[in-house]
Design a protein around this motif. Structure first.
Motif, mmCIF file in Angstrom:
data_model
loop_
_atom_site.group_PDB
_atom_site.id
_atom_site.type_symbol
_atom_site.label_atom_id
_atom_site.label_comp_id
_atom_site.label_asym_id
_atom_site.label_seq_id
_atom_site.Cartn_x
_atom_site.Cartn_y
_atom_site.Cartn_z
ATOM 1 N N ALA A 151 -0.218 17.620 -49.713
ATOM 2 C CA ALA A 151 0.956 17.800 -49.871
ATOM 3 C C ALA A 151 1.406 16.504 -49.822
ATOM 4 C CB ALA A 151 1.576 19.207 -49.724
ATOM 5 N N GLY A 152 1.391 16.586 -48.207
ATOM 6 C CA GLY A 152 2.536 14.663 -48.011
ATOM 7 C C GLY A 152 1.898 13.627 -48.994
ATOM 8 N N MET A 153 0.568 13.340 -49.094
ATOM 9 C CA MET A 153 -0.075 12.504 -49.581
ATOM 10 C C MET A 153 0.781 12.377 -50.366
ATOM 11 S SD MET A 153 -3.922 11.294 -49.740
ATOM 12 C CE MET A 153 -4.472 12.882 -51.452
ATOM 13 N N VAL A 154 0.638 13.419 -51.904
ATOM 14 C CA VAL A 154 0.861 13.432 -53.122
ATOM 15 C C VAL A 154 2.475 12.443 -52.949
ATOM 16 C CG1 VAL A 154 1.308 14.665 -54.911
ATOM 17 C CG2 VAL A 154 -0.345 15.089 -54.094
ATOM 18 N N ALA A 155 3.435 13.971 -52.014
ATOM 19 C CA ALA A 155 4.627 13.310 -52.264
ATOM 20 C C ALA A 155 4.921 12.097 -51.906
ATOM 21 C CB ALA A 155 5.346 14.129 -51.481
ATOM 22 N N GLU A 156 4.254 11.389 -50.892
ATOM 23 C CA GLU A 156 4.426 10.219 -50.095
ATOM 24 C C GLU A 156 4.532 9.256 -51.192
ATOM 25 O OE1 GLU A 156 5.914 6.969 -47.890
ATOM 26 O OE2 GLU A 156 5.651 9.678 -47.215
ATOM 27 N N VAL A 157 3.033 8.857 -52.257
ATOM 28 C CA VAL A 157 2.550 7.801 -53.788
ATOM 29 C C VAL A 157 4.350 7.950 -54.200
ATOM 30 C CG1 VAL A 157 1.479 7.766 -55.105
ATOM 31 C CG2 VAL A 157 0.571 7.918 -53.001
ATOM 32 N N PHE A 158 5.346 9.388 -55.360
ATOM 33 C CA PHE A 158 5.434 9.298 -55.572
ATOM 34 C C PHE A 158 6.902 8.213 -54.405
ATOM 35 C CE2 PHE A 158 9.993 11.615 -56.611
ATOM 36 C CZ PHE A 158 9.873 11.261 -58.131
ATOM 37 N N GLU A 159 7.704 8.547 -53.551
ATOM 38 C CA GLU A 159 8.630 8.240 -52.734
ATOM 39 C C GLU A 159 8.871 7.018 -52.159
ATOM 40 O OE1 GLU A 159 9.978 11.507 -49.549
ATOM 41 O OE2 GLU A 159 8.299 10.243 -48.861
ATOM 42 N N TYR A 160 7.687 6.128 -51.540
ATOM 43 C CA TYR A 160 7.957 5.100 -51.625
ATOM 44 C C TYR A 160 8.468 4.342 -51.709
ATOM 45 C CZ TYR A 160 5.913 2.266 -47.861
ATOM 46 O OH TYR A 160 5.802 0.847 -46.924
ATOM 47 N N PRO A 161 8.878 3.677 -52.681
ATOM 48 C CA PRO A 161 9.505 2.512 -53.338
ATOM 49 C C PRO A 161 11.190 2.758 -52.864
ATOM 50 C CG PRO A 161 8.238 3.046 -54.967
ATOM 51 C CD PRO A 161 8.183 4.576 -53.720
ATOM 52 N N PHE A 162 11.503 3.874 -52.541
ATOM 53 C CA PHE A 162 13.326 4.819 -52.003
ATOM 54 C C PHE A 162 12.833 4.942 -50.931
ATOM 55 C CE2 PHE A 162 11.697 6.898 -56.338
ATOM 56 C CZ PHE A 162 12.778 6.469 -57.465
ATOM 57 N N ASP A 163 11.890 4.549 -50.566
ATOM 58 C CA ASP A 163 12.242 5.321 -48.707
ATOM 59 C C ASP A 163 12.130 3.452 -48.185
ATOM 60 O OD1 ASP A 163 11.618 6.451 -46.233
ATOM 61 O OD2 ASP A 163 10.012 4.739 -46.146
ATOM 62 N N LEU A 164 11.274 2.459 -49.083
ATOM 63 C CA LEU A 164 11.277 1.044 -48.736
ATOM 64 C C LEU A 164 13.086 0.433 -48.978
ATOM 65 C CD1 LEU A 164 8.892 -1.877 -49.251
ATOM 66 C CD2 LEU A 164 11.284 -1.827 -50.548
ATOM 67 N N ALA A 165 13.018 1.641 -49.896
ATOM 68 C CA ALA A 165 15.275 0.278 -49.780
ATOM 69 C C ALA A 165 15.902 1.473 -49.439
ATOM 70 C CB ALA A 165 15.516 0.832 -51.428
ATOM 71 N N LYS A 166 15.393 2.612 -48.737
ATOM 72 C CA LYS A 166 16.296 3.325 -47.543
ATOM 73 C C LYS A 166 16.412 2.482 -46.303
ATOM 74 C CE LYS A 166 14.647 6.642 -44.642
ATOM 75 N NZ LYS A 166 14.522 6.770 -44.416
ATOM 76 N N VAL A 167 15.380 2.197 -46.156
ATOM 77 C CA VAL A 167 15.013 1.127 -44.646
ATOM 78 C C VAL A 167 15.650 -0.133 -44.655
ATOM 79 C CG1 VAL A 167 13.551 0.099 -43.157
ATOM 80 C CG2 VAL A 167 12.621 2.642 -44.056
ATOM 81 N N ARG A 168 16.280 -0.586 -45.512
ATOM 82 C CA ARG A 168 15.534 -1.719 -45.811
ATOM 83 C C ARG A 168 17.658 -1.477 -45.638
ATOM 84 N NH1 ARG A 168 12.191 -5.543 -50.180
ATOM 85 N NH2 ARG A 168 10.386 -5.316 -48.250
ATOM 86 N N LEU A 169 18.113 -0.981 -46.804
ATOM 87 C CA LEU A 169 19.808 -0.772 -46.455
ATOM 88 C C LEU A 169 20.307 -0.500 -44.978
ATOM 89 C CD1 LEU A 169 20.140 1.317 -50.266
ATOM 90 C CD2 LEU A 169 21.136 -1.031 -49.362
ATOM 91 N N GLN A 170 19.654 0.960 -44.620
ATOM 92 C CA GLN A 170 19.905 1.214 -43.228
ATOM 93 C C GLN A 170 19.839 0.357 -42.097
ATOM 94 O OE1 GLN A 170 16.502 3.998 -42.730
ATOM 95 N NE2 GLN A 170 18.678 5.786 -43.001
ATOM 96 N N SER A 171 19.242 -1.200 -42.630
ATOM 97 C CA SER A 171 18.464 -1.850 -41.029
ATOM 98 C C SER A 171 19.961 -3.102 -41.742
ATOM 99 C CB SER A 171 17.134 -3.183 -41.727
ATOM 100 O OG SER A 171 17.097 -3.218 -42.215
ATOM 101 N N GLN A 172 20.516 -2.963 -42.864
ATOM 102 C CA GLN A 172 22.004 -4.323 -43.164
ATOM 103 C C GLN A 172 22.622 -3.759 -42.200
ATOM 104 O OE1 GLN A 172 21.864 -5.587 -46.551
ATOM 105 N NE2 GLN A 172 22.583 -2.969 -47.547
ATOM 106 N N VAL A 173 22.945 -2.579 -42.009
ATOM 107 C CA VAL A 173 24.160 -2.078 -41.464
ATOM 108 C C VAL A 173 25.020 -3.085 -40.531
ATOM 109 C CG1 VAL A 173 25.777 -0.190 -39.949
ATOM 110 C CG2 VAL A 173 23.812 0.227 -42.314
ATOM 111 N N LEU A 174 24.394 -3.096 -39.384
ATOM 112 C CA LEU A 174 25.086 -3.909 -38.635
ATOM 113 C C LEU A 174 24.789 -5.870 -38.835
ATOM 114 C CD1 LEU A 174 22.779 -2.626 -35.244
ATOM 115 C CD2 LEU A 174 25.361 -2.379 -36.243
ATOM 116 N N HIS A 175 25.059 -6.460 -40.219
ATOM 117 C CA HIS A 175 24.204 -7.508 -39.943
ATOM 118 C C HIS A 175 26.195 -7.964 -40.472
ATOM 119 C CE1 HIS A 175 20.714 -7.833 -42.040
ATOM 120 N NE2 HIS A 175 20.550 -7.376 -40.658
ATOM 121 N N ASN A 176 26.685 -8.863 -40.458
ATOM 122 C CA ASN A 176 27.662 -8.995 -40.737
ATOM 123 C C ASN A 176 28.312 -9.399 -42.626
ATOM 124 O OD1 ASN A 176 29.021 -10.240 -38.243
ATOM 125 N ND2 ASN A 176 27.804 -12.289 -38.571
ATOM 126 N N THR A 177 27.055 -9.734 -43.285
ATOM 127 C CA THR A 177 27.009 -9.456 -44.666
ATOM 128 C C THR A 177 25.574 -8.550 -44.820
ATOM 129 O OG1 THR A 177 26.010 -11.488 -44.622
ATOM 130 C CG2 THR A 177 28.031 -11.854 -45.239
#
Length: 376
Positions: free
Chosen positions: A38-64
């Motif tokens: 179940a975890g493997m099937v869900a991960e393949v579907f959601e991964y691009p969105f998880d990648l975008a989430k982490v990138r958005l979270q990681s820029q919170v402390l940037h000046n721009t």
């Protein structure tokens, strides 16, 4: 989870059927197998969105901000890195999702048995919703120790293509500091093609060399908070909604049964099995609630785990000093609040909720379906 309808394991709150004859070992093996799939099937579907989430979270402390929002992040990643960029580092979270989901289901089931044993409750007796929440939260707490190292490597791989600003040494200061210069946040696909980006084993090796084995648990406070509270919400809300749907169907088929969201009956009834749409709906709603419950803890965790890649020290630092420079959970939270207020804690939250709803539904449809087919 109960192999008969995917809700309330081991004869829980909606004990509509007699318990199975599986031993604890067989039940655990099935939980591991079904949870992993179940975890493997869900991960393949959601991964691009998880990648975008982490990138958005990681820029919170940037000046721009490097990205204008979730769709801008996905489009920039697609344009600059291609389909490979959207799935950068996928093997690590595939393994992690399998380990996480399997661990959660096994721990959830076994802790329920422990609660019944400690309260001298029969294995066939139902647990209350609060006891189910306690079992789920405890399962999340234990699973967090497995999940933090996996997420640490995953987050570092997901921001590999986001370069830190170009830094020129300023020798007029002591110790020498860096002058930050503007630079595009994402490398082009042609540049990426010539880069030899480190893989998961290289990242692990670097972490252990720099911080020791304890370095694999950087950001663990955030993972504990997210997994303990979030998992309690996830399972408890799924159990409640699934039981409500079953009770509603039972009420419509047997009008003489009192309307009660937690129906208990000792009479076997093959129709009282969660339909796929009921499993999907209860799992999907639970997934959305789970994300919203403790999303700020996840944002802080992601910022801590990517600090070395995106926010290196402003002065020349001896390698032996690096292990002292890992920011704490609370200091990162304060810095985030000062930078962007409460809004910063919810960077990418909307997209994450939208991602979690179908993915959580997929997890429970797959898990419940496998349980119903092979669990008895």
């Amino acid at each position: 989870m109960d192999p008969r309808h995917g809700s309330f394991p081991e004869g829980g709150t909606s004990d509509l059927h007699p318990p199975t004859n599986d031993s604890a070992t067989v039940r655990a093996v099935k939980d591991i197998a079904f949870g992993s799939i179940a975890g493997m099937v869900a991960e393949v579907f959601e991964y691009p969105f998880d990648l975008a989430k982490v990138r958005l979270q990681s820029q919170v402390l940037h000046n721009t901000a490097s990205f204008g929002g979730p769709m801008d992040c996905l489009m920039q990643t697609w344009r600059d890195e291609g389909i490979k960029g959207l799935y950068r580092g996928l093997p690590v979270p595939i393994f992690g999702s399998m380990a996480e989901t399997a661990s959660l289901f096994v721990a959830y089931s076994q802790i329920q048995n422990l609660i019944k044993w400690s309260t001298n409750t029969s294995q066939s007796s139902p647990l209350t919703l609060s006891q189910l929440g306690l079992a789920a939260g405890s399962a999340g707490f234990l699973t967090s120790f497995i999940l933090t190292p996996i997420e640490l490597v995953k987050c570092k791989m997901q921001v590999q293509m986001l370069s830190a600003p170009l830094r020129l040494p300023n020798l007029a200061t002591s110790p020498p500091s860096f002058i930050h210069t503007p630079q595009k946040a994402s490398m082009s696909r042609s540049v990426a093609h010539h880069l030899n980006l480190p893989g998961p084993f290289s990242i692990i090796s670097k972490i252990v060399r720099t911080h020791g084995i304890r370095g694999m648990w950087v950001g663990h406070t955030g993972t504990i908070l997210r997994e303990t509270g979030g998992t309690a919400v996830w399972f408890a809300s799924k159990e409640f909604i699934a039981s409500a749907l079953l009770a509603r169907r039972m009420q419509s088929s047997m009008p003489s049964v009192p309307r009660n969201y937690f129906v208990e009956s000792s009479a076997p009834d093959p129709s009282m099995v969660l339909a796929p749409w009921e499993s999907a709906l209860s799992g999907a709603l639970a997934g959305g609630l789970c994300v919203v419950a403790l999303y700020p803890a996840d944002t802080i965790k992601s910022a801590i785990q990517t600090v070395e890649e995106l926010r290196p020290p402003d002065t020349f630092t001896y390698s032996r000093e690096l292990k002292r420079n890992v920011p704490s959970f609370w200091s990162t939270a304060v810095t985030m609040y000062r930078a962007q207020g409460w809004r910063g804690f919810y960077a990418g939250c909307g997209m994450t909720v939208a991602r979690a709803i179908p993915c959580s539904g997929i997890v429970f449809v797959v898990y419940d379906g496998l349980n119903q087919r092979f669990g008895s």
